[in-house]
Scaffold this active site. Sequence first.
Site, mmCIF file in Angstrom:
data_model
loop_
_atom_site.group_PDB
_atom_site.id
_atom_site.type_symbol
_atom_site.label_atom_id
_atom_site.label_comp_id
_atom_site.label_asym_id
_atom_site.label_seq_id
_atom_site.Cartn_x
_atom_site.Cartn_y
_atom_site.Cartn_z
ATOM 1 N N GLU A 269 0.851 -1.208 0.000
ATOM 2 C CA GLU A 269 0.000 0.000 0.000
ATOM 3 C C GLU A 269 0.878 1.247 0.000
ATOM 4 O O GLU A 269 0.562 2.245 -0.655
ATOM 5 C CB GLU A 269 -0.948 0.017 1.202
ATOM 6 N N TRP A 272 1.631 1.856 -3.444
ATOM 7 C CA TRP A 272 0.648 2.635 -4.219
ATOM 8 C C TRP A 272 0.905 4.134 -4.063
ATOM 9 O O TRP A 272 0.699 4.922 -4.977
ATOM 10 C CB TRP A 272 -0.780 2.303 -3.781
ATOM 11 N N TRP A 300 -20.349 13.059 -19.254
ATOM 12 C CA TRP A 300 -20.637 13.351 -17.845
ATOM 13 C C TRP A 300 -21.894 14.199 -17.749
ATOM 14 O O TRP A 300 -22.211 14.962 -18.649
ATOM 15 C CB TRP A 300 -19.475 14.122 -17.196
ATOM 16 N N ASN A 335 -10.694 3.535 3.486
ATOM 17 C CA ASN A 335 -10.367 3.312 2.069
ATOM 18 C C ASN A 335 -11.454 2.545 1.305
ATOM 19 O O ASN A 335 -11.808 2.910 0.192
ATOM 20 C CB ASN A 335 -9.037 2.563 1.963
ATOM 21 N N TRP A 353 -15.341 12.845 -12.324
ATOM 22 C CA TRP A 353 -14.504 12.478 -11.175
ATOM 23 C C TRP A 353 -13.818 13.685 -10.559
ATOM 24 O O TRP A 353 -13.499 13.697 -9.366
ATOM 25 C CB TRP A 353 -13.485 11.404 -11.560
ATOM 26 N N TRP A 376 -8.859 8.726 -7.803
ATOM 27 C CA TRP A 376 -10.121 9.076 -8.502
ATOM 28 C C TRP A 376 -10.097 8.547 -9.931
ATOM 29 O O TRP A 376 -11.089 8.041 -10.434
ATOM 30 C CB TRP A 376 -10.371 10.589 -8.455
HETATM 31 C C1 FAD Z 1 -11.300 8.161 -4.283
HETATM 32 C C2 FAD Z 1 -10.092 8.033 -3.386
HETATM 33 C C3 FAD Z 1 -9.384 9.170 -3.030
HETATM 34 C C4 FAD Z 1 -8.245 9.071 -2.202
HETATM 35 N N1 FAD Z 1 -7.577 10.213 -1.842
HETATM 36 C C5 FAD Z 1 -6.463 10.116 -1.077
HETATM 37 C C6 FAD Z 1 -5.763 11.282 -0.681
HETATM 38 O O1 FAD Z 1 -6.088 12.422 -1.044
HETATM 39 N N2 FAD Z 1 -4.680 11.113 0.135
HETATM 40 C C7 FAD Z 1 -4.248 9.886 0.533
HETATM 41 O O2 FAD Z 1 -3.253 9.792 1.271
HETATM 42 N N3 FAD Z 1 -4.883 8.783 0.144
HETATM 43 C C8 FAD Z 1 -5.971 8.845 -0.636
HETATM 44 N N4 FAD Z 1 -6.631 7.695 -0.996
HETATM 45 C C9 FAD Z 1 -6.011 6.384 -0.713
HETATM 46 C C10 FAD Z 1 -6.403 5.701 0.602
HETATM 47 O O3 FAD Z 1 -7.789 5.668 0.748
HETATM 48 C C11 FAD Z 1 -5.775 6.332 1.834
HETATM 49 O O4 FAD Z 1 -4.397 6.538 1.632
HETATM 50 C C12 FAD Z 1 -5.935 5.434 3.063
HETATM 51 O O5 FAD Z 1 -7.300 5.177 3.289
HETATM 52 C C13 FAD Z 1 -5.332 6.119 4.263
HETATM 53 O O6 FAD Z 1 -5.516 5.354 5.422
HETATM 54 P P1 FAD Z 1 -4.283 4.693 6.165
HETATM 55 O O7 FAD Z 1 -3.199 5.694 6.343
HETATM 56 O O8 FAD Z 1 -4.794 4.034 7.366
HETATM 57 O O9 FAD Z 1 -3.805 3.646 5.071
HETATM 58 P P2 FAD Z 1 -2.936 2.314 5.191
HETATM 59 O O10 FAD Z 1 -3.752 1.217 4.622
HETATM 60 O O11 FAD Z 1 -2.380 2.135 6.529
HETATM 61 O O12 FAD Z 1 -1.773 2.575 4.130
HETATM 62 C C14 FAD Z 1 -0.525 3.191 4.478
HETATM 63 C C15 FAD Z 1 -0.265 4.361 3.559
HETATM 64 O O13 FAD Z 1 -0.162 3.928 2.205
HETATM 65 C C16 FAD Z 1 -0.694 4.927 1.341
HETATM 66 N N5 FAD Z 1 -1.840 4.366 0.612
HETATM 67 C C17 FAD Z 1 -2.722 3.450 1.051
HETATM 68 N N6 FAD Z 1 -3.623 3.171 0.086
HETATM 69 C C18 FAD Z 1 -3.299 3.940 -0.977
HETATM 70 C C19 FAD Z 1 -3.831 4.107 -2.289
HETATM 71 N N7 FAD Z 1 -4.887 3.404 -2.726
HETATM 72 N N8 FAD Z 1 -3.247 4.993 -3.120
HETATM 73 C C20 FAD Z 1 -2.165 5.697 -2.737
HETATM 74 N N9 FAD Z 1 -1.612 5.575 -1.500
HETATM 75 C C21 FAD Z 1 -2.160 4.713 -0.643
HETATM 76 C C22 FAD Z 1 -1.151 6.088 2.211
HETATM 77 O O14 FAD Z 1 -0.122 7.055 2.264
HETATM 78 C C23 FAD Z 1 -1.363 5.408 3.554
HETATM 79 O O15 FAD Z 1 -1.234 6.291 4.641
HETATM 80 C C24 FAD Z 1 -7.796 7.789 -1.794
HETATM 81 C C25 FAD Z 1 -8.529 6.652 -2.162
HETATM 82 C C26 FAD Z 1 -9.659 6.770 -2.941
HETATM 83 C C27 FAD Z 1 -10.406 5.528 -3.335
#
Ligand code: FAD
Length: 470
Positions: A269, A272, A300, A335, A353, A376
Amino acid sequence: MNTIVWLREDLRLFDNPALHYAASRGEVTPVFIFPESLGGASYWWLHYSLEKLALSFAEQGVVLLLRTGDPLTVLMELCNELDTQSLVWNRVYSPEGIRLGSDLKERLNSQGIESTSFNAQLLIEPTQVLNKQGAPFKVFTPFWRHCLASLDPSSIVGVPDFIKTSHSIESEPLSSWGLLPESPDWSSGLAERWTPGEDGAQLRWQHFIESTISRYKDGRDIPKEENTSMLSPHLAFGEISPKQIWFDTQQAMVSREIDSDNGNKFLSEMGWREYSRYLLVHFPHIISQPFNVKFANFPWQDNPSLLLAWQQGQTGYPLVDAGMRELWATGYMHNRVRMVAASFLIKHCMTHWQEGMNWFWDTLVDADIANNTASWQWVAGCGTDASPYFRIFNPILQGERFDKDGAYIKKWVPELAQLDVKFINKPWEADPISLQLAGVRLGDNYPWPVVDHKCARETALDAYKSIKGS
Ligand SMILES: Cc1cc2nc3c(=O)[nH]c(=O)nc-3n(C[C@H](O)[C@H](O)[C@H](O)COP(=O)(O)OP(=O)(O)OC[C@H]3O[C@@H](n4cnc5c(N)ncnc54)[C@H](O)[C@@H]3O)c2cc1C
């Protein structure tokens, strides 16, 4: 020797290579310049993060300078005021961040001022990761596989020993920036959930790596539980270093304190996050345009009332509404629910989006230009390696699968709290007696669905067919 350190998305002392380098050479003047385009929730976070950072510097006799204005002008003026010969910073990977970095370098060179930039934000430089043809990857799995094979993050640098600031230049007061909401003050839910700043980031990280990570792989999709790291806002503001996260996780796997399934899933993650920044470096246009050009012609719809219902958590689809209300109250959304809520706006409401991306930008404490854009576009099906457009999240089934007992919905949509769990994701199917017993009055204290799931799905698929062959 006085070195100016320009801070941006690196609000920490630990493992901050630019700061460390500057401190090793003599006196340090850290400066942070007001960022013009953050959203409301991010400004709230920034206030407390800067407050804590300024305190940490002050404990070591260093003043954190806050300045407002065009970054290049501010920095060149500061070089003159301090008569400094050196300015350093950690790189920011957004198109604007890259542009500013290279313009600044040019200006400094022309004045004979030394400049150096560092990587404090990523495990691996985006320009170092290319496929066999020398082109950027467009699919996550081979990208991450390549990263894992070539990853060699340089070692971590600790908190530097600073030399007390000797200049008498004053900072703008943080309060003059007006970052906190006042009338109304909507931030109480944010303050309850979060502790912005480097100490808060380290505490969260320790809690996660010592305990929560053991539930990560299986638990990360359950929105009612806190099974993820919750580090995203700390990472967005650079309050914790990804290298520290990487090394700590690797070490915990080697010493078998955590099992590798959970450790590697978590690191992927983080992968990502790397990939989102990587995409922005190689394809900067994706901030405003779909990666897949076919989507430039997507039909759209402009429907302000649907957008408003979505923003306010009043769509009549309980999982979507719960997520949107969690976002409004806390600046965060789980997420899994982000994916469902984003898909609902794009595919059920046929809304562009970018409308959703803008709302998230304003309301998320972890708003991050790279992660937000890539996510997005992923949900919309127009990004690289995206979830195909025709895969439409069913908000009812998603709720039944990931919020089995309805606890997440009940927490954020209290008007449904008494409803039998078999109807909690579809209150419109409940019989009148069940509704009455639960105190639910559809169209009164909870909305009817703003769109019909089946019809909306058909419309979305027809729209997709119209661009598929183009
Ligand atoms: C529509 C949409 C918009 C989002 N916008 C953002 C945003 O503006 N900022 C943001 O940080 N994340 C965003 N995310 C990704 C993700 O939802 C969050 O990073 C995550 O929920 C943060 O929770 P956590 O720190 O507990 O994640 P954990 O699961 O603990 O992951 C650790 C770290 O990995 C990174 N990460 C995790 N999932 C993703 C992902 N899918 N894409 C990129 N990085 C990821 C984040 O930095 C996160 O803090 C978005 C997801 C979606 C579906």
